[in-house]
Design a protein around this motif. Structure first.
Motif, PDB file in Angstrom:
ATOM      1  N   TRP A 228      12.029 -10.296  18.928  1.00 43.78           N
ATOM      2  CA  TRP A 228      13.062 -11.291  19.190  1.00 43.78           C
ATOM      3  C   TRP A 228      13.652 -11.093  20.576  1.00 43.78           C
ATOM      4  O   TRP A 228      13.785  -9.982  21.059  1.00 43.78           O
ATOM      5  CB  TRP A 228      14.160 -11.192  18.144  1.00 43.78           C
ATOM      6  N   ARG A 229      14.024 -12.225  21.214  1.00 41.94           N
ATOM      7  CA  ARG A 229      14.692 -12.215  22.522  1.00 41.94           C
ATOM      8  C   ARG A 229      15.927 -13.084  22.438  1.00 41.94           C
ATOM      9  O   ARG A 229      15.919 -14.126  21.781  1.00 41.94           O
ATOM     10  CB  ARG A 229      13.775 -12.782  23.605  1.00 41.94           C
TER      11      ARG A 229
ATOM     12  N   GLU B 108       5.919 -23.714  13.119  1.00 41.86           N
ATOM     13  CA  GLU B 108       5.799 -23.124  14.457  1.00 41.86           C
ATOM     14  C   GLU B 108       6.703 -23.786  15.495  1.00 41.86           C
ATOM     15  O   GLU B 108       7.269 -23.119  16.344  1.00 41.86           O
ATOM     16  CB  GLU B 108       4.349 -23.174  14.925  1.00 41.86           C
TER      17      GLU B 108
ATOM     18  N   GLU C 213      11.384 -15.876  19.192  1.00 46.03           N
ATOM     19  CA  GLU C 213      10.486 -14.797  18.802  1.00 46.03           C
ATOM     20  C   GLU C 213       9.282 -14.800  19.728  1.00 46.03           C
ATOM     21  O   GLU C 213       8.603 -15.805  19.881  1.00 46.03           O
ATOM     22  CB  GLU C 213      10.046 -14.966  17.350  1.00 46.03           C
ATOM     23  N   GLY C 214       9.041 -13.666  20.365  1.00 39.10           N
ATOM     24  CA  GLY C 214       7.920 -13.541  21.283  1.00 39.10           C
ATOM     25  C   GLY C 214       6.925 -12.509  20.791  1.00 39.10           C
ATOM     26  O   GLY C 214       7.057 -11.974  19.696  1.00 39.10           O
ATOM     27  N   ALA C 215       5.970 -12.198  21.624  1.00 38.28           N
ATOM     28  CA  ALA C 215       4.922 -11.248  21.260  1.00 38.28           C
ATOM     29  C   ALA C 215       5.473  -9.850  20.990  1.00 38.28           C
ATOM     30  O   ALA C 215       4.924  -9.102  20.198  1.00 38.28           O
ATOM     31  CB  ALA C 215       3.876 -11.177  22.379  1.00 38.28           C
ATOM     32  N   ARG C 216       6.598  -9.498  21.638  1.00 40.67           N
ATOM     33  CA  ARG C 216       7.175  -8.168  21.459  1.00 40.67           C
ATOM     34  C   ARG C 216       8.444  -8.195  20.624  1.00 40.67           C
ATOM     35  O   ARG C 216       9.249  -7.276  20.684  1.00 40.67           O
ATOM     36  CB  ARG C 216       7.449  -7.542  22.816  1.00 40.67           C
TER      37      ARG C 216
END
Length: 86
Positions: A67-68, A18, A62-65
């Motif tokens: 990749w950024r 993580e 990597e976020g909740a929605r």
């Protein structure tokens, strides 16, 4: 290229702890198309990301929605702190 590279990145990213970091080294075109695929961009818009200069990098998170793109075409490291004995 993205069809081959993006699944490999995802496969290895799934194995990273993580708080870990995955480093992917490749040619700029492969990196750009893979970033475009991971971000869910249409292939015709991948060029809008711009190329990578030599020895530069991009950072994705990597976020909740999904990749950024956090950084793109970054290329300088912080200046080292020099002591009096240098």
């Amino acid at each position: 290229m993205a069809d081959r590279a993006a699944p490999l990145v995802l496969e290895h990213a799934a194995k990273v702890p993580e708080d870990g970091t995955l480093v992917v080294v490749s040619h700029g075109g492969t990196i750009r198309t893979t970033i475009g695929r991971l971000l869910g961009l249409a292939p015709h818009s991948w060029e809008s990301l711009g190329g990578l200069s030599n020895c530069c990098w991009s950072v994705l998170g990597e976020g909740a929605r999904g990749w950024r793109l956090l950084e793109h075409n970054a290329g300088t490291l912080p200046e080292p702190v020099l002591g009096d004995d240098d």
